[in-house]
Design an enzyme around this catalytic site. Structure first.
Site, short mmCIF file in Angstrom:
data_model
loop_
_atom_site.label_atom_id
_atom_site.label_comp_id
_atom_site.label_asym_id
_atom_site.label_seq_id
_atom_site.Cartn_x
_atom_site.Cartn_y
_atom_site.Cartn_z
N ARG A 256 -54.87 -59.85 -37.63
CA ARG A 256 -55.18 -60.76 -36.54
C ARG A 256 -55.40 -59.96 -35.28
NH1 ARG A 256 -55.92 -63.53 -40.16
NH2 ARG A 256 -55.32 -65.72 -40.54
N GLU A 285 -61.23 -64.05 -29.69
CA GLU A 285 -62.12 -64.24 -30.83
C GLU A 285 -62.72 -65.63 -30.79
OE1 GLU A 285 -61.59 -64.41 -35.62
OE2 GLU A 285 -60.80 -62.61 -34.64
N HIS A 304 -65.32 -61.27 -38.28
CA HIS A 304 -64.35 -61.96 -39.14
C HIS A 304 -64.99 -62.37 -40.47
CE1 HIS A 304 -60.30 -64.21 -38.53
NE2 HIS A 304 -60.44 -63.87 -39.80
#
Length: 343
Positions: A256, A285, A304
């Site tokens: 993360r 993000e 991602h």
């Protein structure tokens, strides 16, 4: 691994960057009361793959109603919507969340402590593609591929390093970390795993607890971040940890984004202390246009996509089928969420 697609529906099987917990465990199980089996609802959207997974495992698929006893949740987030469903139907005893990381549901999971329900996630289900992506990022940076891919003239320099025999640290001890260590075996790296609690991890020369992170990374050439985001791990890779790495070290994050302090990472990259960063997850993000990380030559950012829908759809369907069988009394639940630790 996270649900950053702005609430889009039926993207659960896309996975996220399969953020793994600091410990390789499926969570508490043996001592927990088993949920009462019954009809299962797939919400808010049911794909053909998930319908087939439930039915192939012997589950009874039915629309949400008073008789519903299990839920397979398919939305990236929707914590408030899920909470409303659970408040209205106390008979639901098992909830399957789609991601490896469940930080998008942190508030709901905190409230669920002591509710008697069994909660499971996708942790570990997407380990193979995420570990593969982590290795790809590391090799690309070691071999200077981002810079060479952008070149428009012949540049015969001697830059580039080998992964063989490297000093490597992996933050996290879940499915991604375990699979990554398998992939690293042919390179004969010297691997240290940093995890929440003591205990050996296959493929690691040593394991240390997270309170010794700065010590563990001292002199390391490569740091892989594969940990879930919790209050304990937020910003744990800070300026001090980055400074302890070997000069020119590379950092790869498939866990993360917020596990790493972004400002500290930018500073370490810009002043040359770090040799590169491979990031499939970022904080913030999505990473906004114009962010300093985009302009750093030795920073490789992927959006991602360590696990794509094509890769993860069958993996998530398999996880659902496994847990449907457990729900019906055949075997253990996989990927149980530890409500006390938030993953």
């Amino acid at each position: 691994m996270s649900g950053h697609d702005g609430g889009a529906r039926h993207r659960s099987v896309r996975g996220a960057a399969d953020a793994a917990p600091l410990d390789a465990t499926s969570g508490p199980d043996a001592a927990a009361a088993r949920p009462v089996p019954g009809p299962i609802a797939v919400l808010p959207d049911a794909s053909a793959e998930l319908v087939a997974a439930v039915e192939s495992a012997g589950g009874v698929l039915a629309p949400l109603g008073d008789e519903t006893r299990g839920i397979v949740w398919t939305a990236n987030d929707g914590a408030a919507e899920l909470a409303a469903v659970l408040r209205e139907r106390r008979g639901i005893g098992w909830v399957q969340l789609p991601w490896a990381g469940v930080d998008a549901f942190a508030g709901l999971l905190g409230e669920a402590r002591g509710d008697g329900r069994t909660w499971t996630s996708g942790k570990g289900a997407y380990a193979q593609p995420v570990a593969e992506h982590a290795l790809a990022l590391a090799l690309a940076l070691l071999r200077e591929l981002p810079r060479r891919a952008a070149a428009t003239t012949w540049q015969p320099d001697e830059r580039g390093r080998s992964l063989y025999g490297a000093e490597v640290v992996v933050l996290g001890a879940g499915g991604v970390a375990v699979e990554l260590l398998r992939l690293l075996e042919p390179f004969r790296v010297r691997a240290t795993v940093v995890r929440r609690r003591p205990g050996a991890v296959p493929g690691a020369e040593r394991t240390v607890t997270v309170d010794r992170l700065a010590e563990a990374v001292s002199g390391a050439e490569l740091l892989f971040v594969a940990a879930a985001l919790t209050e304990d791990t937020r910003g744990i890779v800070d300026a001090g940890v980055l400074a302890a790495l070997a000069p020119g070290a590379i950092v790869v994050n498939v866990g993360r984004g917020a596990v790493i302090e972004t400002e500290a990472l930018v500073a370490a990259l810009e002043d040359g202390r770090l040799g590169g960063a491979g990031l499939d997850v970022t904080d913030p993000e999505p990473l906004p246009a114009g962010h300093p990380l985009w302009a750093i030559e030795h920073c490789l950012v992927t959006p991602h996509v360590a696990d794509t829908e094509e890769m993860t759809a069958p993996l998530y369907a398999e996880r659902v089928a496994e847990n449907v069988r457990a729900f019906l009394g055949d075997g253990r639940f996989v990927g149980r969420i530890d409500l006390e630790h938030g993953y």
